[in-house]
Design an enzyme around this catalytic site. Structure first.
Site, PDB file in Angstrom:
ATOM      1  N   HIS A 103       3.553  -2.410   3.137  1.00  0.00           N
ATOM      2  CA  HIS A 103       3.618  -1.059   2.570  1.00  0.00           C
ATOM      3  C   HIS A 103       4.921  -0.843   1.806  1.00  0.00           C
ATOM      4  O   HIS A 103       5.994  -1.241   2.277  1.00  0.00           O
ATOM      5  CB  HIS A 103       3.501  -0.010   3.681  1.00  0.00           C
ATOM      6  N   ASP A 117       0.809  -1.224   0.000  1.00  0.00           N
ATOM      7  CA  ASP A 117       0.000   0.000   0.000  1.00  0.00           C
ATOM      8  C   ASP A 117       0.841   1.273   0.000  1.00  0.00           C
ATOM      9  O   ASP A 117       2.005   1.285   0.421  1.00  0.00           O
ATOM     10  CB  ASP A 117      -0.886   0.040   1.248  1.00  0.00           C
TER      11      ASP A 117
END
Length: 263
Positions: free
Chosen positions: A233, A86
């Site tokens: 992430h 992400d």
């Protein structure tokens, strides 16, 4: 002759007195205003207030749901596990994650933030070129987007998809992921209307809190099950610890379950 002199003197005295009585107060140095002078502002009746600029208030947010809504993708539906990254694309971390995925010969899903897509379209092109999957992650990573008016949600998701397709005109964006996992029925419905499924996760090692690489690896490996979706992430801050954990995570997951994007 004497009577005439007295008469002349008396007349002069009368004229002098009358002339002095006709002088205005201002001429005597009393400083009185002339009749034409305007009254001071404090004396004006009912003064008109000056206009003030007002900003349009933002609509109130809907209450946050107390439970996740229906319609979320929380598993791949098969044995293979999905790796998702992400908050990118990030010029420092995304290329390094891509290098590790290529070394492990696996594909992942990248959940892209629109503002970062606009700044780094070449990274979106590389993600697609190397066979990875794309996911809309909102325009500016708005945690409260799902609670905003439906028209605002739709505009945000549409704008992000447009930025992705400006980088890769024929890009397929099959998923949407709500920042922070703060899902609402409204944002799930809008994503579906725009042709996207709502991608949640089953394992969150909280790499955003920057634990050590061994802790990250342990959290993933202890939490994952067949068909799991792992949240990590590649953007939004220093991802050096995520990067340090990734080779071990990729090797372990691929050996135990296999790794592939959700379909």
């Amino acid at each position: 002759m004497r009577e005439r002199s007295v008469l002349v003197a008396t007349l002069c005295l009368v004229l002098f007195v009358v002339g002095c009585g006709d002088r205005q107060p201002a001429e005597r140095g009393l400083g009185a205003p002339t009749p034409s002078a305007p009254a001071p502002p404090s004396a004006q009746p009912n003064p008109t207030p000056s206009p003030t600029r007002t900003s349009r208030p933002r609509p109130h947010l809907r209450p946050a749901p107390t439970a996740l809504p229906a319609g979320l993708e929380r598993a791949t539906g098969v044995r293979t596990v999905a790796l998702t990254f992400d908050d990118g694309p990030d010029p420092t971390w995304t290329p390094k994650v891509l290098n590790q995925l290529r070394a492990g010969r696996v594909k992942a899903t990248f959940c892209l933030v629109g503002t970062e897509v606009r700044k780094h379209p070449e990274l979106v092109r590389r993600i697609v070129r190397e066979g990875h999957q794309l996911c809309n992650h909102s325009w500016r990573h708005d945690f409260d987007l799902g609670r905003r008016p439906v028209a605002e949600i739709r505009a945000d998701l549409t704008r992000t998809n447009q930025a992705i397709r400006a980088a890769v005109p024929d890009a397929r964006v099959p998923f949407y992921r709500q920042p922070g996992g703060r899902w609402t029925p409204e944002v799930v419905a809008v994503a579906k209307q725009l042709g996207m499924r709502s991608l949640h996760w089953s394992v969150d090692p909280q790499d955003w809190a920057k634990p050590t690489a061994p802790v990250l690896r342990k959290r993933v490996m202890s939490g994952v099950r067949p068909g799991g979706i792992v949240l990590m992430h590649d953007g939004g801050g220093d991802r050096s610890r995520t990067l340090a954990a990734c080779p071990h995570v990729i090797a372990d997951l691929n050996r135990r379950f296999g790794i592939a994007p959700p379909r």
